[in-house]
Motif scaffolding. Structure first.
Motif, mmCIF file in Angstrom:
data_model
loop_
_atom_site.group_PDB
_atom_site.id
_atom_site.type_symbol
_atom_site.label_atom_id
_atom_site.label_comp_id
_atom_site.label_asym_id
_atom_site.label_seq_id
_atom_site.Cartn_x
_atom_site.Cartn_y
_atom_site.Cartn_z
ATOM 1 N N HIS A 76 0.824 -1.155 -0.034
ATOM 2 C CA HIS A 76 -0.119 0.241 0.040
ATOM 3 C C HIS A 76 1.105 1.228 -0.007
ATOM 4 O O HIS A 76 1.328 1.644 1.075
ATOM 5 C CB HIS A 76 -0.908 0.112 1.086
ATOM 6 N N LYS A 105 -9.013 -4.835 -7.653
ATOM 7 C CA LYS A 105 -9.160 -5.327 -6.202
ATOM 8 C C LYS A 105 -10.336 -5.402 -5.347
ATOM 9 O O LYS A 105 -11.253 -4.450 -5.808
ATOM 10 C CB LYS A 105 -7.970 -4.373 -5.416
ATOM 11 N N ASP A 114 2.007 -6.785 2.209
ATOM 12 C CA ASP A 114 0.585 -6.148 2.513
ATOM 13 C C ASP A 114 1.136 -4.729 3.346
ATOM 14 O O ASP A 114 0.405 -4.738 4.392
ATOM 15 C CB ASP A 114 -0.233 -6.750 3.324
HETATM 16 ZN ZN LIG Z 1 -3.745 -4.926 1.799
#
Ligand SMILES: [Zn+2]
Length: 370
Positions: free
Chosen positions: A28, A125, A247
């Motif tokens: 991210h 996503k 992540d």
């Molecule tokens: Zn994520």
């Protein structure tokens, strides 16, 4: 292009691993919910990625169509790090999490158009969709997954799905066997809520069937999505994650995700050979996102290189349940090259010894005239 002798940098990398620049499949980079621009300097995504040998970061749906072009203009287009992205099916993406909870916000046509037209978008996503009560007609169980798959079909690109939490009326088996298409990705495969093992810790048959039909499984470590009690028995039965990824965001950068090298080190200690660890952070993610020009070292391509050192010693590793695994291997990045430029060089390769530095180095600047 003619390469002059003076342009060539010769470095002795004895005992080091020279790999293609790593690909972190799930990151991210765009500031998420609760991370305002004021908090941005606390984590510099580009610097962190380079320190981990990562030259391509794939942002996994931080932005929907509402913020995507802000992301592109301020980050993707300006960064030395190669940033690719899954666009979130929810128009507010993860910038405003409420957007992901409401089917009215799933803009299939617009997300598909952006996914099709913008070269940095590798897919669509969906994440976090739940309504805090039983699913109903206005809020069907698979609304977000189905919308993302529809956009993916229009764009001709894969979908990455995060279907937490595990809710009645939305069985995981159905996601990986029916709802996702072959080539689509389930991320967070070793999170605590996925019952991928039976009571004897044996891999469930539906996981093997899902893999056989082409469903892709991404690790997506994050703060809460990697549990040794799932990952290690799965590995021991030959079920490897297709892709290792972090992540990464503000609340897991100081643990338990830390960075891609930490996750690669975990797998080395679980027993995965280094070649497999590198495959799942270079060529395999490149295949999954349809960018097979990345993740390899070949003449004629952009020089993205990660030079890694494998240390042996006594190390400890944490998972998302605050459980520990002891290990004796740990990877360190000692040089990162992005498009031919040394962007992370903690060993000072290519620099002269300070005593032999050019004359200009030894001259103290005069008093500045204001
Ligand atoms: Zn994520």
């Amino acid at each position: 292009m003619d390469i002059q002798q003076s342009d060539v940098l010769s470095i002795d990398l004895e005992d080091a691993i020279v790999a293609p620049g790593l690909i972190d499949m799930h990151t991210h980079i765009y500031p998420l919910c609760g991370m305002t621009e004021d908090t941005l300097p606390m984590i510099d995504g580009e610097a962190h990625m380079f320190q981990n040998g990562v030259t391509t970061a794939v942002d996994a749906g931080s932005c929907g169509c509402k913020d995507f072009f802000d992301f592109k203009n301020r980050f993707i287009d300006k960064s030395k790090l190669r940033i690719l992205a899954f666009i979130n099916i929810a128009h507010g993406g993860m910038v405003s999490l409420a957007s992901e909870l409401e089917p009215d916000n799933f803009y299939v046509e617009i997300a598909a158009a952006i996914a099709k037209e913008v070269p940095e978008v590798v897919g669509v996503k969906t994440a976090h969709y739940h309504v805090g009560k039983p699913f109903d007609q206005e809020h069907p169980a698979w609304a977000s997954v189905d919308a993302a798959v529809k956009a993916g079909e229009i764009a001709g690109k894969p979908v990455m799905a995060d279907v937490q939490p595990y809710l009645p009326g939305r069985p995981y088996e159905e996601l990986v066997l029916e709802r996702l298409r072959p080539g689509d990705i389930h991320t967070h495969v070793y999170a605590q809520q996925f019952h991928i093992l039976d009571e004897n810790n044996k891999m469930k048959q539906f996981m093997l069937d899902a893999r056989a039909r082409g469903t892709i499984f991404d690790l997506g470590h994050g703060a809460g999505s990697f549990w040794f009690r799932n990952a290690i028995p799965a590995y021991e039965q030959g079920f490897y994650p297709d892709t290792l990824s972090t992540d990464l965001y503000l609340h897991n950068v100081n643990g338990p995700a830390f960075g891609l090298l930490n996750i690669m080190s975990k797998y080395l200690n679980i027993g995965m050979p280094i070649e497999e660890v590198l495959y799942r952070t270079t060529a395999r993610p490149a295949e999954v996102i349809g960018h097979t020009e990345l993740g390899k070292l070949e003449v004629g391509m952009e020089a993205d290189i990660a030079v890694l050192k494998l240390h042996e010693g006594k190390f400890g590793f944490a998972d998302s349940g605050n459980a520990r695994m002891d290990g004796k291997y740990k990877l360190e990045c000692i040089l990162t090259v992005r498009n031919g430029e040394l962007v992370y060089n903690p060993m000072a390769y290519g620099m002269p010894d300070w005593k032999n530095a050019p004359e200009s180095y030894h001259i103290a600047p005069g008093v500045i005239q204001l």
